[in-house]
Write an enzyme that holds these catalytic residues in place. Structure first.
Site, PDB file in Angstrom:
ATOM      1  N   THR A  71      41.795   3.863   7.267  1.00  0.00           N
ATOM      2  CA  THR A  71      40.840   3.130   6.427  1.00  0.00           C
ATOM      3  C   THR A  71      41.309   3.031   4.973  1.00  0.00           C
ATOM      4  O   THR A  71      41.323   1.941   4.384  1.00  0.00           O
ATOM      5  CB  THR A  71      39.476   3.865   6.436  1.00  0.00           C
ATOM      6  OG1 THR A  71      39.187   4.299   7.762  1.00  0.00           O
ATOM      7  CG2 THR A  71      38.370   3.000   5.898  1.00  0.00           C
ATOM      8  N   THR A  72      41.683   4.177   4.396  1.00  0.00           N
ATOM      9  CA  THR A  72      42.027   4.236   2.974  1.00  0.00           C
ATOM     10  C   THR A  72      43.220   3.325   2.681  1.00  0.00           C
ATOM     11  O   THR A  72      43.229   2.585   1.689  1.00  0.00           O
ATOM     12  CB  THR A  72      42.379   5.693   2.595  1.00  0.00           C
ATOM     13  OG1 THR A  72      41.364   6.557   3.130  1.00  0.00           O
ATOM     14  CG2 THR A  72      42.481   5.879   1.105  1.00  0.00           C
ATOM     15  N   HIS A 110      32.429   1.737   9.161  1.00  0.00           N
ATOM     16  CA  HIS A 110      32.788   2.394  10.423  1.00  0.00           C
ATOM     17  C   HIS A 110      31.773   2.021  11.512  1.00  0.00           C
ATOM     18  O   HIS A 110      31.865   2.507  12.639  1.00  0.00           O
ATOM     19  CB  HIS A 110      32.736   3.919  10.269  1.00  0.00           C
ATOM     20  CG  HIS A 110      33.813   4.506   9.391  1.00  0.00           C
ATOM     21  ND1 HIS A 110      35.100   4.045   9.378  1.00  0.00           N
ATOM     22  CD2 HIS A 110      33.777   5.554   8.519  1.00  0.00           C
ATOM     23  CE1 HIS A 110      35.818   4.782   8.525  1.00  0.00           C
ATOM     24  NE2 HIS A 110      35.038   5.692   7.995  1.00  0.00           N
TER      25      HIS A 110
HETATM   26  P1  PAP Z   1      38.363   7.530   6.609  1.00  0.00           P
HETATM   27  O1  PAP Z   1      38.259   6.670   7.830  1.00  0.00           O
HETATM   28  O2  PAP Z   1      37.536   8.758   6.672  1.00  0.00           O
HETATM   29  O3  PAP Z   1      38.172   6.757   5.329  1.00  0.00           O
HETATM   30  P2  PAP Z   1      41.213   7.342   6.805  1.00  0.00           P
HETATM   31  O4  PAP Z   1      41.723   6.797   5.534  1.00  0.00           O
HETATM   32  O5  PAP Z   1      41.164   6.420   7.959  1.00  0.00           O
HETATM   33  O6  PAP Z   1      39.843   8.091   6.570  1.00  0.00           O
HETATM   34  O7  PAP Z   1      42.098   8.557   7.326  1.00  0.00           O
HETATM   35  C1  PAP Z   1      42.982   9.245   6.591  1.00  0.00           C
HETATM   36  C2  PAP Z   1      44.306   9.138   7.328  1.00  0.00           C
HETATM   37  O8  PAP Z   1      45.022   8.016   6.794  1.00  0.00           O
HETATM   38  C3  PAP Z   1      45.133  10.357   7.054  1.00  0.00           C
HETATM   39  O9  PAP Z   1      45.967  10.513   8.189  1.00  0.00           O
HETATM   40  P3  PAP Z   1      46.643  11.915   8.587  1.00  0.00           P
HETATM   41  O10 PAP Z   1      45.563  12.942   8.557  1.00  0.00           O
HETATM   42  O11 PAP Z   1      47.217  11.704   9.952  1.00  0.00           O
HETATM   43  O12 PAP Z   1      47.710  12.164   7.572  1.00  0.00           O
HETATM   44  C4  PAP Z   1      45.882   9.931   5.821  1.00  0.00           C
HETATM   45  O13 PAP Z   1      47.023  10.717   5.535  1.00  0.00           O
HETATM   46  C5  PAP Z   1      46.222   8.499   6.184  1.00  0.00           C
HETATM   47  N1  PAP Z   1      46.537   7.706   4.995  1.00  0.00           N
HETATM   48  C6  PAP Z   1      45.872   7.674   3.820  1.00  0.00           C
HETATM   49  N2  PAP Z   1      46.462   6.846   2.959  1.00  0.00           N
HETATM   50  C7  PAP Z   1      47.544   6.343   3.592  1.00  0.00           C
HETATM   51  C8  PAP Z   1      48.556   5.420   3.209  1.00  0.00           C
HETATM   52  N3  PAP Z   1      48.582   4.892   2.005  1.00  0.00           N
HETATM   53  N4  PAP Z   1      49.507   5.125   4.120  1.00  0.00           N
HETATM   54  C9  PAP Z   1      49.487   5.671   5.354  1.00  0.00           C
HETATM   55  N5  PAP Z   1      48.542   6.547   5.779  1.00  0.00           N
HETATM   56  C10 PAP Z   1      47.584   6.882   4.918  1.00  0.00           C
END
Ligand code: PAP
Length: 341
Positions: free
Chosen positions: A89-90, A149
């Site tokens: 998402t982020t 979501h």
């Molecule tokens: P949310 O749905 O609660 O907002 P979301 O952003 O989907 O969260 O999930 C975070 C995941 O996206 C993390 O994955 P991981 O735990 O497997 O590492 C996070 O590291 C990853 N993430 C956040 N920013 C980025 C980015 N810029 N590029 C790639 N992956 C990212």
């Protein structure tokens, strides 16, 4: 170009008489009462999960989703960014915001340098329809970008009726699950709640009891929406975005009506956005290191949204049997749909 939305969203609250405010408060209270009568399950962090319309969420988020369903008026130019939690998402919020507002990102102070992607693209159920006030979002400049979501079957009817665009991002459920497990345990540690073992977490997730889950039905709901109206629902996969970011960012830009021009491509604008939104760059920015969101479910530090940002990290945690369990569920749920990993 100024960035497309006004922040904070609290500025979008309509001026209301005391009576109108009381009425809205009563609306939220009646939804709260309604949700509290639903079947509930042990929460993954500090809130129980309630089951509504076949999916699960904490009470304040379900209430906001119901308010959004009743009151959110989508506009044809809106873009809704839909995801199951922890599928990227982020990242997608950052990419979409930077693409739509790219002229303001070419200067030396891009909004994403000081704002979290979650501030730039507010979420319907976390930051828009909250605090007992129904926001008036009509004044926001177009195109309005919102994250959500909320599963497809519970979206506000106006999202479909208006013909606005939806971008859906999904990810290998094994990585999504591991990401969720880490995230939940960080919240639990903060609240002094006993940490979740991988076995417990897997049991919940496999049975569909996860925030906004079941994961598989979440993906399938939007997938069917995409099959019905491919020109309105774009499907992206985290793993493919990671492997070919340029190809998929260009698809995204075209889909939202802001295709990159030949000159922009020559000038490296596409690569610039990919770099700006990269895990490395985002996770090291000041706001994402020390900023936090005050949500109705509690305070969440933006740093919690950045862990590893890679593909296949599940292999460091899941035993072969655990992985097989998730793969078998995925295979049986996605069979015949055209989706696979
Ligand atoms: P949310 O749905 O609660 O907002 P979301 O952003 O989907 O969260 O999930 C975070 C995941 O996206 C993390 O994955 P991981 O735990 O497997 O590492 C996070 O590291 C990853 N993430 C956040 N920013 C980025 C980015 N810029 N590029 C790639 N992956 C990212």
């Amino acid at each position: 170009m100024a960035h497309s939305q006004s922040y904070p969203l609290s500025k979008c609250l309509p001026s209301q008489t005391k009576e109108e405010m009381e009425n809205q408060k009563r609306t939220y209270q009646s939804f709260r009462r309604l949700v509290s009568t639903l079947l509930s399950f042990d929460g993954v962090a500090n809130h129980p999960l309630y089951c509504y319309n076949g999916w699960y969420a904490a009470l304040p988020l379900l209430v906001s989703a119901i308010v959004a369903r009743e009151h959110f008026k989508a506009q044809p130019a809106d873009v809704l960014l839909a995801t199951c939690p922890k599928t990227g998402t982020t990242w997608l919020k950052a990419l979409l915001f930077a693409t739509v507002n790219r002229s303001s990102h070419t200067n030396s102070h891009p909004p994403l340098a000081t704002l979290s992607p979650h501030q730039c693209v507010p979420s319907l159920e976390f930051s828009v329809c909250v605090n007992d006030r129904i926001p008036d979002l009509d004044a926001l400049s177009s195109p309005r970008l919102f994250g959500t979501h909320i599963p497809f079957q519970s979206l506000p009817a106006s999202v479909i009726d208006s013909g606005c665009r939806i971008v859906y991002l999904y990810r290998d459920p094994k990585d999504c699950f591991i990401s969720l497990w880490h995230f939940v345990n960080k919240l639990r540690a903060k609240d002094n709640i006993e940490l979740w073992t991988l076995d417990e977490a897997l049991e919940h997730f496999s049975n569909g009891i996860s925030p906004f889950g079941p994961y598989w039905e979440h993906v399938l709901g939007y997938w069917n929406g995409h099959l019905e109206r491919p020109q309105k629902v774009l499907f992206l996969k985290y793993e493919e975005l990671m492997q070919h970011p340029k190809v998929h960012l260009k698809r995204l830009a075209e889909f939202v009506g802001s295709p990159f021009t030949e000159d922009e491509e020559k000038e490296g604008v596409v690569e610039g956005i990919i770099r700006l939104c990269s895990f490395e760059n985002m996770s090291n920015s000041e706001v994402n290191k020390i900023g936090r969101a005050e949500l109705e479910v509690g305070t969440v530090e933006y740093s919690l949204f950045f862990r590893r940002g890679d593909v296949g990290g599940w292999a460091n945690h899941l035993t072969p049997e655990m992985a097989r369990r998730l793969e078998e569920i995925t295979e049986s749920k996605f069979r015949g749909s055209g989706l696979s990993f």
